[in-house]
Design a protein around this motif. Structure first.
Motif, mmCIF file in Angstrom:
data_model
loop_
_atom_site.group_PDB
_atom_site.id
_atom_site.type_symbol
_atom_site.label_atom_id
_atom_site.label_comp_id
_atom_site.label_asym_id
_atom_site.label_seq_id
_atom_site.Cartn_x
_atom_site.Cartn_y
_atom_site.Cartn_z
ATOM 1 N N VAL A 107 0.854 -1.192 0.000
ATOM 2 C CA VAL A 107 0.000 0.000 0.000
ATOM 3 C C VAL A 107 0.892 1.246 0.000
ATOM 4 C CG1 VAL A 107 -1.925 -1.085 1.238
ATOM 5 C CG2 VAL A 107 -0.178 0.144 2.520
ATOM 6 N N SER A 108 0.362 2.329 -0.520
ATOM 7 C CA SER A 108 1.064 3.617 -0.444
ATOM 8 C C SER A 108 0.366 4.468 0.597
ATOM 9 C CB SER A 108 0.979 4.385 -1.749
ATOM 10 O OG SER A 108 1.527 3.649 -2.770
ATOM 11 N N TYR A 109 1.138 5.105 1.442
ATOM 12 C CA TYR A 109 0.575 6.102 2.347
ATOM 13 C C TYR A 109 0.884 7.483 1.782
ATOM 14 C CZ TYR A 109 -0.182 2.530 5.898
ATOM 15 O OH TYR A 109 -0.619 1.430 6.573
ATOM 16 N N ILE B 253 4.149 2.395 11.118
ATOM 17 C CA ILE B 253 4.056 1.548 9.913
ATOM 18 C C ILE B 253 5.315 0.717 9.669
ATOM 19 C CG2 ILE B 253 2.386 3.071 8.805
ATOM 20 C CD1 ILE B 253 4.578 4.274 7.152
ATOM 21 N N GLU B 254 6.265 0.772 10.592
ATOM 22 C CA GLU B 254 7.492 -0.019 10.447
ATOM 23 C C GLU B 254 7.133 -1.501 10.238
ATOM 24 O OE1 GLU B 254 9.830 -0.030 14.028
ATOM 25 O OE2 GLU B 254 11.687 -0.388 12.905
ATOM 26 N N GLY B 255 7.766 -2.128 9.273
ATOM 27 C CA GLY B 255 7.535 -3.557 9.040
ATOM 28 C C GLY B 255 6.362 -3.849 8.128
ATOM 29 N N GLN B 256 5.550 -2.839 7.799
ATOM 30 C CA GLN B 256 4.425 -3.077 6.876
ATOM 31 C C GLN B 256 4.920 -3.132 5.430
ATOM 32 O OE1 GLN B 256 1.217 -0.278 6.976
ATOM 33 N NE2 GLN B 256 0.628 -0.757 9.082
ATOM 34 N N HIS C 1 4.809 1.928 1.317
ATOM 35 C CA HIS C 1 5.650 2.967 0.767
ATOM 36 C C HIS C 1 5.005 4.290 1.182
ATOM 37 C CE1 HIS C 1 6.749 5.810 -2.494
ATOM 38 N NE2 HIS C 1 7.901 5.193 -2.440
ATOM 39 N N VAL C 2 5.806 5.302 1.460
ATOM 40 C CA VAL C 2 5.233 6.600 1.828
ATOM 41 C C VAL C 2 5.522 7.618 0.728
ATOM 42 C CG1 VAL C 2 5.370 8.558 3.442
ATOM 43 C CG2 VAL C 2 5.368 6.216 4.319
ATOM 44 N N PRO D 219 10.325 2.758 2.918
ATOM 45 C CA PRO D 219 10.658 3.437 1.663
ATOM 46 C C PRO D 219 9.799 4.692 1.494
ATOM 47 C CG PRO D 219 10.012 1.146 1.278
ATOM 48 C CD PRO D 219 9.729 1.445 2.713
ATOM 49 N N THR D 220 10.454 5.804 1.200
ATOM 50 C CA THR D 220 9.732 7.089 1.164
ATOM 51 C C THR D 220 10.212 7.928 -0.010
ATOM 52 O OG1 THR D 220 9.698 7.054 3.588
ATOM 53 C CG2 THR D 220 9.212 9.166 2.536
#
Ligand code: SF4
Length: 340
Positions: free
Chosen positions: A252-254, A276-279, A282-283, A317-318
């Protein structure tokens, strides 16, 4: 235009074989024919009937503006059935992607504090046809330069999951190999956090992308920016995302709009990292776009860079989204139906 099943029913009711529906879809979506009189493979009686009873597009262009660098075109459409106005945007990225950002509703009921559409209030849901026609319009527009639409994002006016059935029917139409044949993986649905929609999508089996407009890493701040958070709290939202990623194995993208002094304190980057660590995610950090009469300001670039660095320490990842079309109010959160 109508999708295959509706065209087939119309043609059969008129005594024509169902393969005519394939021919019509092919002519409009793949050859870009814009007038029934140019569809010489259809019998004249059928062409006459269609001409009188079935406009090819359910929307028409009222106004159009192009960004100075030519990368973005925003179009204000009028819905033929009741004159309501909606906006959609074509983005021409340097890497070759041609992405249409579509609206799913006229206005929006969600009332997010930073969004121009939210200030309009909700008028009505768009039909599947009015949604997919926004893409068809741009597809025929860019065909003259030898280009095709590669991606569709539901990030225009409206909350797609509040109009779930029409949105999914439009997605299936866009994905249909007889029509525009846009890969499901190139289609992104963006929700403000309507949990039942996320769970429905999880069970729907379509390989579309899911983006969550998060914008805040704690309940209190999220509620102050997005009224939807009062109905679907952050814990419930995170549970739904976990179920979604566990079942679909899709990332999913946040989406996180960066607003100076509101949600860009670096302590919030740590909260977000912890949340959201470990999910499988992507941000996207989105530089806030100024809209008329809005009290907010965009975060400094340095702040956004620091946010990225902090999230990287949580192995999230951001990226900072390239925001196109600000000079014509076509960037994220700026669509407002021509401000009508
Ligand atoms: S950000 Fe999206 S969900 Fe929120 S008010 Fe704007 S259009 Fe609606």
């Amino acid at each position: 235009m109508k999708d295959f099943s509706e065209l087939k029913a119309i043609f059969e009711a008129q005594g024509h074989p169902s393969f005519r529906a394939n021919q019509l879809l092919h002519d409009v979506c793949q050859r870009g024919v814009a007038d029934y009189k140019d569809m010489s493979n259809l019998p004249v009686t059928l062409r006459d009937y269609l001409n009188e009873n079935l406009p090819i597009l359910s929307i028409e262009e009222k106004q159009s503006s192009v960004a100075v660098d030519g990368s973005v075109r925003k179009v204000l459409f009028r819905c033929k059935k009741d004159g309501k106005k909606i906006e959609a945007v074509l983005m021409r990225f340097k890497d070759g992607r041609r992405t249409v950002c579509v609206s799913s509703q006229v206005g929006c009921a969600m009332g997010c504090s930073f969004c121009a559409t939210g200030k309009m209030g909700f008028k009505r849901n768009l039909t599947y046809e009015e949604i997919s026609d926004q893409v068809l319009y741009f597809a025929s527009d860019i065909r003259s330069y030898g280009e095709t639409i590669s991606n569709v994002v539901f990030m225009g006016m409206g909350e797609p999951f509040n109009n779930y059935d029409n949105v999914m029917r439009a997605v299936r139409f866009l994905n249909d190999a007889r029509g525009l044949n846009i890969g499901a993986r190139n289609i992104t649905l963006s929700t403000s956090g309507v949990v039942p929609g996320i769970l429905k999508l999880m069970d729907d089996g379509l390989q579309v992308n899911l983006a969550i407009s998060l914008h805040a890493p704690n309940q209190e701040l999220r509620e102050s920016m997005m009224p939807v958070a009062k109905k679907y709290g952050l814990d419930e939202l995170m549970d739904a995302v976990t179920k979604y990623t566990n079942k679909t194995h899709r990332r999913v993208s946040y989406e996180y709009v960066m607003i100076a002094g509101v949600n860009d304190d670096l302590s919030l980057a740590h909260q977000l990292g912890n949340l959201i660590e470990g999910q499988l995610c992507h941000v996207n950090l989105i530089p806030y776009n100024l809209t008329d009469g809005n009290k907010f300001k965009r975060s400094l670039n340095r702040k956004m860079d620091d946010f990225v660095k902090i999230l990287e320490t949580y192995r999230v990842p951001t990226t900072i989204r390239v925001s196109l079309g600000q000079d014509i109010d076509a960037a994220c959160g700026q669509l407002a139906g021509g401000k009508v």
